[in-house]
Design a protein around this motif. Structure first.
Motif, mmCIF file in Angstrom:
data_model
loop_
_atom_site.group_PDB
_atom_site.id
_atom_site.type_symbol
_atom_site.label_atom_id
_atom_site.label_comp_id
_atom_site.label_asym_id
_atom_site.label_seq_id
_atom_site.Cartn_x
_atom_site.Cartn_y
_atom_site.Cartn_z
ATOM 1 N N GLY A 128 0.816 -1.191 0.000
ATOM 2 C CA GLY A 128 0.000 0.000 0.000
ATOM 3 C C GLY A 128 0.851 1.242 0.000
ATOM 4 O O GLY A 128 2.086 1.171 -0.067
ATOM 5 N N TYR A 129 0.203 2.397 0.082
ATOM 6 C CA TYR A 129 0.934 3.654 0.206
ATOM 7 C C TYR A 129 1.564 3.788 1.590
ATOM 8 O O TYR A 129 2.610 4.390 1.752
ATOM 9 N N ASP A 130 0.884 3.246 2.602
ATOM 10 C CA ASP A 130 1.372 3.299 3.975
ATOM 11 C C ASP A 130 2.399 2.191 4.186
ATOM 12 O O ASP A 130 2.116 1.015 3.931
ATOM 13 N N ASN A 131 3.567 2.556 4.680
ATOM 14 C CA ASN A 131 4.618 1.563 4.897
ATOM 15 C C ASN A 131 4.239 0.520 5.947
ATOM 16 O O ASN A 131 4.846 -0.549 6.012
ATOM 17 N N LEU A 132 3.242 0.836 6.774
ATOM 18 C CA LEU A 132 2.821 -0.115 7.803
ATOM 19 C C LEU A 132 1.866 -1.180 7.271
ATOM 20 O O LEU A 132 1.654 -2.202 7.923
ATOM 21 N N THR A 133 1.292 -0.933 6.103
ATOM 22 C CA THR A 133 0.335 -1.886 5.536
ATOM 23 C C THR A 133 1.053 -3.183 5.173
ATOM 24 O O THR A 133 1.918 -3.221 4.313
ATOM 25 N N MET A 134 0.670 -4.236 5.832
ATOM 26 C CA MET A 134 1.245 -5.568 5.591
ATOM 27 C C MET A 134 2.769 -5.595 5.687
ATOM 28 O O MET A 134 3.440 -6.406 5.034
ATOM 29 N N ALA A 135 3.333 -4.720 6.537
ATOM 30 C CA ALA A 135 4.784 -4.709 6.711
ATOM 31 C C ALA A 135 5.279 -6.053 7.233
ATOM 32 O O ALA A 135 6.339 -6.555 6.827
ATOM 33 N N LEU A 136 4.516 -6.671 8.127
ATOM 34 C CA LEU A 136 4.915 -7.963 8.682
ATOM 35 C C LEU A 136 4.915 -9.061 7.625
ATOM 36 O O LEU A 136 5.637 -10.038 7.737
ATOM 37 N N ALA A 137 4.098 -8.871 6.588
ATOM 38 C CA ALA A 137 4.038 -9.875 5.521
ATOM 39 C C ALA A 137 5.187 -9.717 4.523
ATOM 40 O O ALA A 137 5.402 -10.585 3.686
ATOM 41 N N GLY A 138 5.910 -8.593 4.610
ATOM 42 C CA GLY A 138 7.063 -8.405 3.742
ATOM 43 C C GLY A 138 6.764 -7.833 2.381
ATOM 44 O O GLY A 138 7.605 -7.901 1.481
ATOM 45 N N GLN A 146 -5.514 4.182 14.509
ATOM 46 C CA GLN A 146 -4.916 5.245 15.314
ATOM 47 C C GLN A 146 -5.449 6.619 14.929
ATOM 48 O O GLN A 146 -5.750 7.439 15.798
ATOM 49 N N LEU A 147 -5.607 6.866 13.622
ATOM 50 C CA LEU A 147 -5.980 8.188 13.139
ATOM 51 C C LEU A 147 -7.485 8.366 12.956
ATOM 52 O O LEU A 147 -7.985 9.492 13.006
ATOM 53 N N GLY A 148 -8.189 7.274 12.721
ATOM 54 C CA GLY A 148 -9.590 7.373 12.344
ATOM 55 C C GLY A 148 -9.710 7.392 10.832
ATOM 56 O O GLY A 148 -8.771 7.801 10.126
ATOM 57 N N PRO A 149 -10.855 6.955 10.286
ATOM 58 C CA PRO A 149 -11.000 6.793 8.833
ATOM 59 C C PRO A 149 -10.719 8.042 8.015
ATOM 60 O O PRO A 149 -9.972 7.988 7.027
ATOM 61 N N GLU A 150 -11.291 9.182 8.374
ATOM 62 C CA GLU A 150 -11.124 10.385 7.549
ATOM 63 C C GLU A 150 -9.695 10.907 7.590
ATOM 64 O O GLU A 150 -9.106 11.224 6.547
ATOM 65 N N ALA A 151 -9.108 10.991 8.788
ATOM 66 C CA ALA A 151 -7.731 11.476 8.916
ATOM 67 C C ALA A 151 -6.764 10.519 8.229
ATOM 68 O O ALA A 151 -5.774 10.949 7.624
ATOM 69 N N PHE A 152 -7.063 9.226 8.309
ATOM 70 C CA PHE A 152 -6.191 8.256 7.647
ATOM 71 C C PHE A 152 -6.289 8.402 6.134
ATOM 72 O O PHE A 152 -5.280 8.302 5.428
ATOM 73 N N GLY A 153 -7.489 8.642 5.622
ATOM 74 C CA GLY A 153 -7.640 8.880 4.186
ATOM 75 C C GLY A 153 -6.809 10.063 3.735
ATOM 76 O O GLY A 153 -6.166 10.023 2.677
ATOM 77 N N ASP A 154 -6.784 11.118 4.539
ATOM 78 C CA ASP A 154 -5.958 12.290 4.214
ATOM 79 C C ASP A 154 -4.473 11.941 4.264
ATOM 80 O O ASP A 154 -3.679 12.444 3.458
ATOM 81 N N PHE A 155 -4.106 11.084 5.213
ATOM 82 C CA PHE A 155 -2.719 10.626 5.303
ATOM 83 C C PHE A 155 -2.311 9.886 4.024
ATOM 84 O O PHE A 155 -1.212 10.108 3.485
ATOM 85 N N ILE A 156 -3.188 9.026 3.531
ATOM 86 C CA ILE A 156 -2.890 8.284 2.305
ATOM 87 C C ILE A 156 -2.794 9.236 1.113
ATOM 88 O O ILE A 156 -1.920 9.084 0.248
ATOM 89 N N LEU A 157 -3.659 10.239 1.071
ATOM 90 C CA LEU A 157 -3.597 11.217 -0.017
ATOM 91 C C LEU A 157 -2.268 11.967 0.002
ATOM 92 O O LEU A 157 -1.716 12.298 -1.059
ATOM 93 N N ASP A 158 -1.729 12.225 1.176
ATOM 94 C CA ASP A 158 -0.401 12.842 1.269
ATOM 95 C C ASP A 158 0.660 11.925 0.670
ATOM 96 O O ASP A 158 1.603 12.391 0.021
ATOM 97 N N ARG A 159 0.490 10.628 0.886
ATOM 98 C CA ARG A 159 1.458 9.667 0.322
ATOM 99 C C ARG A 159 1.304 9.588 -1.212
ATOM 100 O O ARG A 159 2.293 9.406 -1.923
ATOM 101 N N VAL A 160 0.070 9.706 -1.700
ATOM 102 C CA VAL A 160 -0.139 9.759 -3.155
ATOM 103 C C VAL A 160 0.587 10.966 -3.727
ATOM 104 O O VAL A 160 1.271 10.876 -4.758
#
Length: 316
Positions: A117-127, A180-194
């Motif tokens: 995903g855009y977030d480095n934490l997404t499935m980080a444990l899966a490699g 941690q952030l909540g759905p809306e704030a997390f969506g904005d976080f992902i948009l920053d990564r985009v």
């Protein structure tokens, strides 16, 4: 063997072109560069330590020579179909293949990684390889390309390429940061990564980018993405940033599935393929879903038709 490998993609691209309602005047691109997740990963996860793999049967049972290449479907993915429809190449190889021929570099490769995903934490444990790391592999690709064809031609190839990024779905479901952030704030976080991805790609010479929304959006993320792309295109001279409406592409594909020979929309052809393989149905072309997550090749064909009809012409 060689004849089968050649004939299958050619037959497939002919059928794709026949589905485009006669609209064959598509934009021309020098190469294709693929970023994202399992919708587009053509096998990069085969070469990293991860549990997110599809390099075992029955995956690939309808691929040329019935090879399980790491594609999460019974056959081709949208990466291959789009490249074929645009006349760039029949199959888009994974960049991490250590035996990748230099000749493949000039027409483009795939950097996508299933479960990423855009977030480095997404499935980080899966490699899985996050989008930010995929960009690092692109930089290595560019250096190799410069060695093969020279710096000027390499820059021209990248500048004239179609870059495709389909990501975000795994973030919305799997990232611990969402809680941690909540759905809306997390969506904005992902948009920053985009935005980070697009600006970094622009700095490396990429100019034409097809950016997908998420197929299941209940919080307005996709509209915010559309607005972001508009702002970025205005601020980055020479760019063409086109939104790929995956949500509508999937929903409209459901509605037209029966007309295209798909009779089963809910039950997967191979319900136990994830995580460890299973027995697939004998007629995957009649199924929309291959496993519990991914479409069949037949369904992907309908989805890519929508994108070819409605998104790709905007690059002209």
């Amino acid at each position: 063997m060689g004849k089968t490998l050649i004939m299958f993609p050619l037959i497939f691209v002919v059928s794709l072109l026949m589905m485009i309602n006669g609209t064959l005047a598509l934009p021309s691109f020098k190469s294709i560069l693929i970023f994202g997740d399992s919708f587009l990963d053509t096998g990069n996860n085969n070469y990293i330590p991860t549990i997110a793999r599809a390099n075992f049967p029955p995956y690939g049972q309808d691929f040329p020579n019935h090879v399980a290449t790491g594609r999460f479907s019974n056959g081709l993915l949208m990466s291959d179909m789009l490249a074929s429809a645009l006349g760039i190449k029949d199959l888009v190889p994974p960049f991490l293949n250590p035996n990748l021929p230099d000749a493949e570099l000039t027409k483009g490769v795939c950097f996508a990684s299933a479960a990423s995903g855009y977030d480095n934490l997404t499935m980080a444990l899966a490699g899985a390889i996050p989008v930010s790391k995929q960009l690092e592999y692109f930089e290595k690709y560019l250096e190799k390309l410069k060695v093969v064809v020279g710096e000027d031609e390499a820059n021209g190839i990248v500048n004239g390429s179609l870059t495709v990024i389909f990501s975000g779905s795994n973030d919305m479901i799997l990232s611990p940061r969402r809680l941690q952030l909540g759905p809306e704030a997390f969506g904005d976080f992902i948009l920053d990564r985009v935005q980070d991805f697009i600006k970094a790609a622009y700095a490396k010479g990429i100019r034409n980018i097809l950016v997908a929304g998420i197929p299941m959006d209940t919080m307005g993320y996709n509209q915010k993405l559309v607005n972001l792309l508009s702002r970025l295109q205005a601020s980055l001279p020479g760019t063409k940033l086109v939104y790929a409406d995956l949500q509508y592409a999937f929903s409209s594909s459901y509605l037209t599935a029966h007309a295209n020979g798909i009779t089963e929309l809910q039950v997967p052809c191979c319900p136990l393929c994830i995580p460890a393989g299973g027995i697939a149905c004998p007629n995957p072309d009649n199924f929309f879903r291959w496993d519990v997550i991914h479409p069949t090749q037949a369904a992907y064909k309908i989805i890519i038709k929508y994108l070819i009809d409605n998104s790709i012409p905007k690059f002209a």
